[in-house]
Design a protein around this motif. Structure first.
Motif, PDB file in Angstrom:
ATOM      1  N   ALA A   1     115.182  35.824 123.484  1.00  0.00           N
ATOM      2  CA  ALA A   1     114.364  36.994 123.171  1.00  0.00           C
ATOM      3  C   ALA A   1     112.969  36.830 123.732  1.00  0.00           C
ATOM      4  O   ALA A   1     112.446  35.732 123.807  1.00  0.00           O
ATOM      5  CB  ALA A   1     114.306  37.203 121.672  1.00  0.00           C
TER       6      ALA A   1
ATOM      7  N   PHE B   1     119.606  44.030 127.332  1.00  0.00           N
ATOM      8  CA  PHE B   1     120.135  44.495 126.055  1.00  0.00           C
ATOM      9  C   PHE B   1     119.116  44.195 124.954  1.00  0.00           C
ATOM     10  O   PHE B   1     118.260  43.319 125.109  1.00  0.00           O
ATOM     11  CB  PHE B   1     121.478  43.832 125.742  1.00  0.00           C
ATOM     12  CG  PHE B   1     121.434  42.332 125.836  1.00  0.00           C
ATOM     13  CD1 PHE B   1     121.165  41.570 124.709  1.00  0.00           C
ATOM     14  CD2 PHE B   1     121.661  41.691 127.046  1.00  0.00           C
ATOM     15  CE1 PHE B   1     121.125  40.190 124.796  1.00  0.00           C
ATOM     16  CE2 PHE B   1     121.620  40.314 127.131  1.00  0.00           C
ATOM     17  CZ  PHE B   1     121.355  39.554 126.008  1.00  0.00           C
ATOM     18  N   LYS B   2     119.262  44.954 123.861  1.00  0.00           N
ATOM     19  CA  LYS B   2     118.308  44.798 122.759  1.00  0.00           C
ATOM     20  C   LYS B   2     118.520  43.461 122.068  1.00  0.00           C
ATOM     21  O   LYS B   2     119.654  43.114 121.728  1.00  0.00           O
ATOM     22  CB  LYS B   2     118.524  45.909 121.727  1.00  0.00           C
ATOM     23  CG  LYS B   2     117.830  47.195 122.048  1.00  0.00           C
ATOM     24  CD  LYS B   2     117.920  48.114 120.854  1.00  0.00           C
ATOM     25  CE  LYS B   2     117.269  49.437 121.191  1.00  0.00           C
ATOM     26  NZ  LYS B   2     117.312  50.366 120.066  1.00  0.00           N
ATOM     27  N   MET B   3     117.440  42.736 121.874  1.00  0.00           N
ATOM     28  CA  MET B   3     117.560  41.461 121.193  1.00  0.00           C
ATOM     29  C   MET B   3     116.338  41.271 120.295  1.00  0.00           C
ATOM     30  O   MET B   3     115.206  41.349 120.773  1.00  0.00           O
ATOM     31  CB  MET B   3     117.621  40.345 122.235  1.00  0.00           C
ATOM     32  CG  MET B   3     118.173  39.072 121.682  1.00  0.00           C
ATOM     33  SD  MET B   3     118.419  37.910 123.011  1.00  0.00           S
ATOM     34  CE  MET B   3     118.902  36.507 122.059  1.00  0.00           C
ATOM     35  N   PRO B   4     116.559  41.073 119.000  1.00  0.00           N
ATOM     36  CA  PRO B   4     115.395  40.919 118.122  1.00  0.00           C
ATOM     37  C   PRO B   4     114.649  39.620 118.412  1.00  0.00           C
ATOM     38  O   PRO B   4     115.248  38.644 118.874  1.00  0.00           O
ATOM     39  CB  PRO B   4     116.010  40.892 116.710  1.00  0.00           C
ATOM     40  CG  PRO B   4     117.439  40.525 116.891  1.00  0.00           C
ATOM     41  CD  PRO B   4     117.834  40.962 118.264  1.00  0.00           C
TER      42      PRO B   4
ATOM     43  N   GLY C   1     110.501  40.804 120.519  1.00  0.00           N
ATOM     44  CA  GLY C   1     111.859  41.234 120.823  1.00  0.00           C
ATOM     45  C   GLY C   1     112.017  41.492 122.317  1.00  0.00           C
ATOM     46  O   GLY C   1     111.028  41.574 123.050  1.00  0.00           O
TER      47      GLY C   1
ATOM     48  N   GLY D   1     114.176  43.789 125.489  1.00  0.00           N
ATOM     49  CA  GLY D   1     114.963  44.978 125.808  1.00  0.00           C
ATOM     50  C   GLY D   1     114.809  46.084 124.775  1.00  0.00           C
ATOM     51  O   GLY D   1     115.747  46.827 124.522  1.00  0.00           O
ATOM     52  N   GLY D   2     113.648  46.160 124.153  1.00  0.00           N
ATOM     53  CA  GLY D   2     113.419  47.190 123.138  1.00  0.00           C
ATOM     54  C   GLY D   2     113.841  46.757 121.742  1.00  0.00           C
ATOM     55  O   GLY D   2     113.776  47.541 120.791  1.00  0.00           O
ATOM     56  N   GLY D   3     114.290  45.511 121.596  1.00  0.00           N
ATOM     57  CA  GLY D   3     114.645  44.986 120.265  1.00  0.00           C
ATOM     58  C   GLY D   3     113.392  44.776 119.433  1.00  0.00           C
ATOM     59  O   GLY D   3     112.296  44.606 119.986  1.00  0.00           O
TER      60      GLY D   3
ATOM     61  N   ARG E   1     120.427  41.367 110.000  1.00  0.00           N
ATOM     62  CA  ARG E   1     119.402  41.106 110.996  1.00  0.00           C
ATOM     63  C   ARG E   1     118.523  39.924 110.610  1.00  0.00           C
ATOM     64  O   ARG E   1     118.100  39.140 111.455  1.00  0.00           O
ATOM     65  CB  ARG E   1     118.522  42.344 111.208  1.00  0.00           C
ATOM     66  CG  ARG E   1     117.774  42.268 112.523  1.00  0.00           C
ATOM     67  CD  ARG E   1     116.526  43.099 112.589  1.00  0.00           C
ATOM     68  NE  ARG E   1     115.378  42.604 111.850  1.00  0.00           N
ATOM     69  CZ  ARG E   1     114.712  41.492 112.096  1.00  0.00           C
ATOM     70  NH1 ARG E   1     115.105  40.661 113.041  1.00  0.00           N
ATOM     71  NH2 ARG E   1     113.654  41.146 111.397  1.00  0.00           N
TER      72      ARG E   1
END
Lengths: 320, 108
Positions: A113, A120-123, A189, A191-193, B24
């Motif tokens: 991240a 891809f979204k990744m927190p 984050g 990719g927008g995560g 999450r």
């Protein structure tokens, strides 16, 4: 960058096979995992063990690690030229990362991240820090300065350790071992995560007077024998300032006297209680007058605190 | 330079999290969390309802679960048993701290 001997950390030979590495890791993980270990340095030891295992269990990362050569643990070193290109497309700034960052960022180790260009979204990663605060600050709420050093990618995709500093407002009502969350204050984050969170562990400084149990406080209350026997009004320190406490006649050692809502503030509403635990203290040096008064009391009193000894002995004899 | 100031929020029963939010926080999947709930290691506020909510305290439980799964490679059943034992140890430690607080510090 400081060298760490990952084989030494796991206690295995450099030619150990994957099974031996896994067994060594599991044995150490059972001992030092922070969720099961009581070793105060367990968390730090486990991080080193986990970093070593994450690198040595992956054949590509292990090969990359072996290419770094052998150095003394803790020794400053530089990877060989083109080492980063040989083992992936990652660009490194070697002076402000540690060995674990280096291998976490290697190709084959998964997308991390915070890395630019993530598809891809990744927190972001969550972090955890401990805030040491006083009882007084816990009770009224406080603000603490937090200074972290976290791994982050720059706009060119290079990994750096960067300092992050901010203030965290801790609401009133904290007590030892409680946890709070600061949303979005963890790693960035990708990719927008969403950004990760920062978790704050509360650790209270030991206090000279009070001992803590949840939101209740305990205080030793020394009393003279005559205050305990006759009763008295004594001044007692509380977090909100001194108060007068009525000690009932015939108070004995160990008796708990409750001062309602004089403990730590609870989150939201309400307060814990303060318990003053009576201790009977006798003077170690007596004046002539005091000695005479105690002697007069001894001669004139029929009180026998050991009366039950005799009774129990009689009961014991009958039982035999 | 003025430092940014952020409010910290208690992780307690005044916070209600959905299953997705809990997932999450822990890097566990919702299915893994359901399995932990089925073994009794994770307790929803409203087990009879379709949309579960969880107390903020459960964040600590699921984070420990995520670490134990990743670091010790535990399967869900072993994970549930480990979490139950960890909870029991935490409760006993809290009782011990409470009892120790009642012991006099100074000997007269």
């Amino acid at each position: 960058m400081k060298y760490k001997d990952y084989y030494q950390v796991l206690g295995v030979e450099r030619d150990a096979d994957a099974d031996a590495i896994k067994k060594a890791y599991r044995k150490l993980a059972h001992k030092y995992h922070p969720d099961v270990s009581k070793d105060p340095s367990g968390e730090e030891k486990f991080k080193e063990i986990a970093d070593a295992y994450q690198t040595l269990k992956d054949p590509d990362k292990r090969a990359a690690y072996d290419q770094l050569g052998r150095h003394q643990p803790g020794q400053d070193f530089q990877p060989p030229p083109d080492w980063g290109k040989q083992f992936g497309d990652t660009q490194f700034s070697f002076y402000d990362v540690d060995l674990a960052d280096l291998f976490a960022g290697l190709a084959g180790g998964g997308q991390r991240a915070g890395r630019p260009g993530a598809t891809f979204k990744m927190p972001g990663q969550d972090y955890e820090v401990t805030a040491h605060i006083s009882l007084e600050d816990a009770s009224r709420g406080t603000t603490v300065d937090l200074n972290l050093t976290v791994p982050e990618y720059d706009e060119h995709g290079r990994l750096h350790r960067v300092p992050r500093s901010f203030k965290a407002r801790i609401p009133k009502g904290a007590t030892d071992g409680q946890r709070l969350r600061l949303r979005g204050k963890g790693g960035k984050g990708a990719g927008g995560g969403p950004d990760g969170d920062l978790y704050l562990n509360i650790a209270l400084h030991p206090h000279a007077l009070y001992r803590v149990s949840g939101h209740d406080l305990y205080l030793d209350l020394p009393l003279t024998p005559w205050e305990a026997a006759l009763g008295a009004v004594v001044e007692v320190p509380t977090l909100g300032g001194p108060v007068h406490l009525k000690v009932p006649p015939g108070t004995h050692a160990g008796q708990k006297l409750r001062l309602a809502r004089r403990g730590l503030a609870k989150p939201g509403e309400g307060d814990g209680d303060l318990y003053a635990i009576a201790q009977i203290v006798v003077p170690t040096v007596l004046s002539e007058r005091e000695r005479a008064l105690f002697k007069e009391l001894a001669d004139g009193s029929s009180f026998n605190p050991r009366g039950h000894f005799e009774q129990e002995m009689k009961n014991g004899t009958r039982a035999n | 330079m003025e430092r940014e100031q952020t409010d910290a929020v208690w992780l307690d029963d005044r916070m209600a999290l959905s299953l997705a939010e809990l997932a999450r926080c822990s890097c566990l999947s919702e299915d893994e969390l359901r399995e932990l709930a089925a073994y009794g290691a994770l307790v929803p506020n409203n087990p009879q309802e379709a949309e579960w909510t969880f107390s903020g305290e459960m964040v600590l439980t699921v984070q420990a679960a995520g670490r134990l799964r990743d670091d010790l490679e535990l399967d869900p059943q072993a994970l549930a048993l480990t979490l139950t034992l960890i909870h029991r140890i935490r409760d006993l430690e809290a009782q011990l701290r409470g009892l120790r607080a009642q012991l006099p510090r100074r000997q007269p």
